[in-house]
Design a protein around this motif. Sequence first.
Motif, PDB file in Angstrom:
ATOM      1  N   MET A  30       2.878 -43.980 -21.593  1.00 33.98           N
ATOM      2  CA  MET A  30       4.104 -44.763 -21.750  1.00 33.98           C
ATOM      3  C   MET A  30       4.690 -44.500 -23.302  1.00 33.98           C
ATOM      4  N   THR A  31       3.711 -44.522 -24.124  1.00 29.79           N
ATOM      5  CA  THR A  31       4.137 -44.232 -25.357  1.00 29.79           C
ATOM      6  C   THR A  31       4.787 -42.818 -25.612  1.00 29.79           C
ATOM      7  N   THR A  32       4.223 -41.835 -24.938  1.00 31.35           N
ATOM      8  CA  THR A  32       4.837 -40.647 -25.170  1.00 31.35           C
ATOM      9  C   THR A  32       6.411 -40.312 -24.345  1.00 31.35           C
ATOM     10  N   LEU A  33       6.219 -40.983 -23.223  1.00 35.15           N
ATOM     11  CA  LEU A  33       7.659 -41.133 -22.690  1.00 35.15           C
ATOM     12  C   LEU A  33       8.582 -41.774 -23.469  1.00 35.15           C
ATOM     13  N   MET A  34       8.200 -42.850 -24.280  1.00 36.21           N
ATOM     14  CA  MET A  34       9.380 -43.628 -25.303  1.00 36.21           C
ATOM     15  C   MET A  34       9.423 -42.580 -26.508  1.00 36.21           C
ATOM     16  N   SER A  36       9.338 -39.580 -26.803  1.00 31.72           N
ATOM     17  CA  SER A  36      10.080 -38.364 -26.562  1.00 31.72           C
ATOM     18  C   SER A  36      11.449 -38.494 -26.163  1.00 31.72           C
ATOM     19  N   TYR A  37      12.123 -39.769 -26.123  1.00 28.50           N
ATOM     20  CA  TYR A  37      13.139 -40.310 -25.508  1.00 28.50           C
ATOM     21  C   TYR A  37      14.433 -39.514 -26.259  1.00 28.50           C
ATOM     22  N   PRO A  38      14.459 -39.650 -27.523  1.00 34.07           N
ATOM     23  CA  PRO A  38      15.482 -39.209 -28.093  1.00 34.07           C
ATOM     24  C   PRO A  38      15.914 -37.774 -28.204  1.00 34.07           C
ATOM     25  N   PHE A  39      14.921 -36.865 -27.837  1.00 39.71           N
ATOM     26  CA  PHE A  39      14.844 -35.404 -27.926  1.00 39.71           C
ATOM     27  C   PHE A  39      15.537 -35.090 -26.370  1.00 39.71           C
ATOM     28  N   PHE A  40      15.722 -36.271 -25.602  1.00 43.36           N
ATOM     29  CA  PHE A  40      16.607 -35.772 -24.073  1.00 43.36           C
ATOM     30  C   PHE A  40      17.843 -36.538 -24.046  1.00 43.36           C
ATOM     31  N   GLN A  41      18.477 -36.586 -25.330  1.00 40.72           N
ATOM     32  CA  GLN A  41      19.763 -37.332 -25.123  1.00 40.72           C
ATOM     33  C   GLN A  41      20.712 -36.464 -24.209  1.00 40.72           C
ATOM     34  N   LYS A  42      20.978 -35.305 -24.647  1.00 36.85           N
ATOM     35  CA  LYS A  42      21.842 -34.549 -23.894  1.00 36.85           C
ATOM     36  C   LYS A  42      21.321 -34.275 -22.441  1.00 36.85           C
ATOM     37  N   ALA A  43      20.054 -34.325 -22.225  1.00 42.67           N
ATOM     38  CA  ALA A  43      19.408 -34.203 -20.942  1.00 42.67           C
ATOM     39  C   ALA A  43      18.968 -35.263 -20.337  1.00 42.67           C
ATOM     40  N   ARG A  44      19.666 -36.530 -20.254  1.00 48.41           N
ATOM     41  CA  ARG A  44      19.177 -37.613 -20.065  1.00 48.41           C
ATOM     42  C   ARG A  44      18.860 -37.792 -18.648  1.00 48.41           C
ATOM     43  N   LYS A  45      19.485 -37.164 -17.591  1.00 46.72           N
ATOM     44  CA  LYS A  45      19.371 -36.948 -16.293  1.00 46.72           C
ATOM     45  C   LYS A  45      17.875 -36.297 -16.103  1.00 46.72           C
ATOM     46  N   THR A  46      17.689 -35.332 -16.653  1.00 45.75           N
ATOM     47  CA  THR A  46      16.398 -34.729 -16.680  1.00 45.75           C
ATOM     48  C   THR A  46      15.281 -35.645 -17.268  1.00 45.75           C
ATOM     49  N   TYR A  47      15.500 -36.620 -18.260  1.00 49.55           N
ATOM     50  CA  TYR A  47      14.497 -37.225 -18.888  1.00 49.55           C
ATOM     51  C   TYR A  47      14.166 -38.363 -17.733  1.00 49.55           C
ATOM     52  N   PHE A  48      15.102 -38.790 -16.924  1.00 51.99           N
ATOM     53  CA  PHE A  48      14.915 -39.910 -15.941  1.00 51.99           C
ATOM     54  C   PHE A  48      14.090 -39.354 -14.813  1.00 51.99           C
ATOM     55  N   ILE A  49      14.585 -38.143 -14.695  1.00 51.98           N
ATOM     56  CA  ILE A  49      13.867 -37.397 -13.128  1.00 51.98           C
ATOM     57  C   ILE A  49      12.371 -37.223 -13.811  1.00 51.98           C
ATOM     58  N   LEU A  50      12.119 -36.642 -14.967  1.00 50.46           N
ATOM     59  CA  LEU A  50      10.881 -36.466 -15.013  1.00 50.46           C
ATOM     60  C   LEU A  50       9.974 -37.631 -15.298  1.00 50.46           C
ATOM     61  N   SER A  51      10.583 -39.017 -15.826  1.00 49.16           N
ATOM     62  CA  SER A  51      10.008 -40.011 -16.007  1.00 49.16           C
ATOM     63  C   SER A  51       9.703 -40.810 -14.728  1.00 49.16           C
ATOM     64  N   LEU A  75      12.774 -50.826 -16.885  1.00 47.03           N
ATOM     65  CA  LEU A  75      12.910 -52.082 -17.653  1.00 47.03           C
ATOM     66  C   LEU A  75      13.067 -52.134 -19.185  1.00 47.03           C
ATOM     67  N   ILE A  76      11.785 -51.210 -19.519  1.00 47.37           N
ATOM     68  CA  ILE A  76      11.648 -51.043 -20.858  1.00 47.37           C
ATOM     69  C   ILE A  76      12.877 -50.271 -21.511  1.00 47.37           C
ATOM     70  N   ASP A  77      13.041 -49.347 -20.784  1.00 46.01           N
ATOM     71  CA  ASP A  77      14.272 -48.314 -21.082  1.00 46.01           C
ATOM     72  C   ASP A  77      15.361 -48.996 -21.316  1.00 46.01           C
ATOM     73  N   GLU A  78      15.906 -49.816 -20.299  1.00 42.91           N
ATOM     74  CA  GLU A  78      16.917 -50.696 -20.317  1.00 42.91           C
ATOM     75  C   GLU A  78      17.275 -51.637 -21.555  1.00 42.91           C
ATOM     76  N   PHE A  79      16.134 -52.457 -21.909  1.00 42.97           N
ATOM     77  CA  PHE A  79      16.256 -53.360 -22.967  1.00 42.97           C
ATOM     78  C   PHE A  79      15.850 -52.901 -24.383  1.00 42.97           C
ATOM     79  N   ILE A  80      14.954 -51.601 -24.595  1.00 47.92           N
ATOM     80  CA  ILE A  80      14.508 -51.135 -25.770  1.00 47.92           C
ATOM     81  C   ILE A  80      14.824 -49.913 -26.150  1.00 47.92           C
ATOM     82  N   ASP A  85      16.422 -45.282 -31.238  1.00 44.47           N
ATOM     83  CA  ASP A  85      15.129 -44.538 -31.244  1.00 44.47           C
ATOM     84  C   ASP A  85      13.917 -45.552 -31.349  1.00 44.47           C
ATOM     85  N   ILE A  86      13.024 -45.053 -30.738  1.00 42.78           N
ATOM     86  CA  ILE A  86      11.846 -45.939 -30.722  1.00 42.78           C
ATOM     87  C   ILE A  86      11.033 -45.745 -32.038  1.00 42.78           C
ATOM     88  N   GLU A  87      10.737 -46.966 -32.476  1.00 42.03           N
ATOM     89  CA  GLU A  87       9.992 -47.214 -33.807  1.00 42.03           C
ATOM     90  C   GLU A  87       8.883 -48.049 -33.465  1.00 42.03           C
TER      91      GLU A  87
END
Length: 151
Positions: A30-34, A36-51, A75-80, A85-87
Motif C-alpha cells: 500500500m505504501t508503494t501504491l501511495m 507512486s501516485y504522483p507519477f501516474f497523473q497523466k495515466a490515472r486510468k492505468t494507475y487505477f487499473i494496476l491498483s 477509500l484512502i485514495d479518495e480522502f488522502i 502528493d503523499i508525504e
Amino acid sequence: MISYTIFIILSFFLEGIFSNYFLFSPFFFMTTLMVSYPFFQKARKTYFILSIIFTILYDIVYTGVLFWTTFLFLLIDEFILKRRDIEIPEFILAYVLYHFLTISLLFSLKIKTNFLSCYEYAFSSFPINLLFALLLFFIVRRKRFTQKLNY
C-alpha cells in the motif's frame, strides 16, 4: 511509469516474504501504491487499473477477504491521495486508517480475536513500515530530480 510498476510488483512480493518470516504486519504494498501516485497523473486510468488488479491479487494471496484491500485503497485514495502528493503525515494517516478499518471488520464479522493484540500487532510493525516509507520517499524524491513528473 514502468519503474514504478516494477516497484509495485516488488513490494507485492516483499510483503509476502516479510509477513511469512517476521511477526509483523507489513504495509509495503500500500505504501508503494501511495508513493507512486504522483507519477501516474497523466495515466490515472492505468494507475487505477494496476491498483485494482494488484489489490485484488493482494486480497486473494494475503488476506483472504476479497475486495477488502481494494475498497480500502480506493477509500484512502479518495480522502488522502487525490488531494495532494503523499508525504509522511498522509502515510501515517493512511496506515492508521487501514489498520483501524481492518480490525473493525474483524470485530464486525464476529471473528474471535483479542482487540488489544490486533492493535499491538498492527502498530508494533509501524517502525519498519515507516522506515520502508522513508526509504521509498527518498528514492522517489531523488528520481524527481532526474525525471520529470508525469503531470
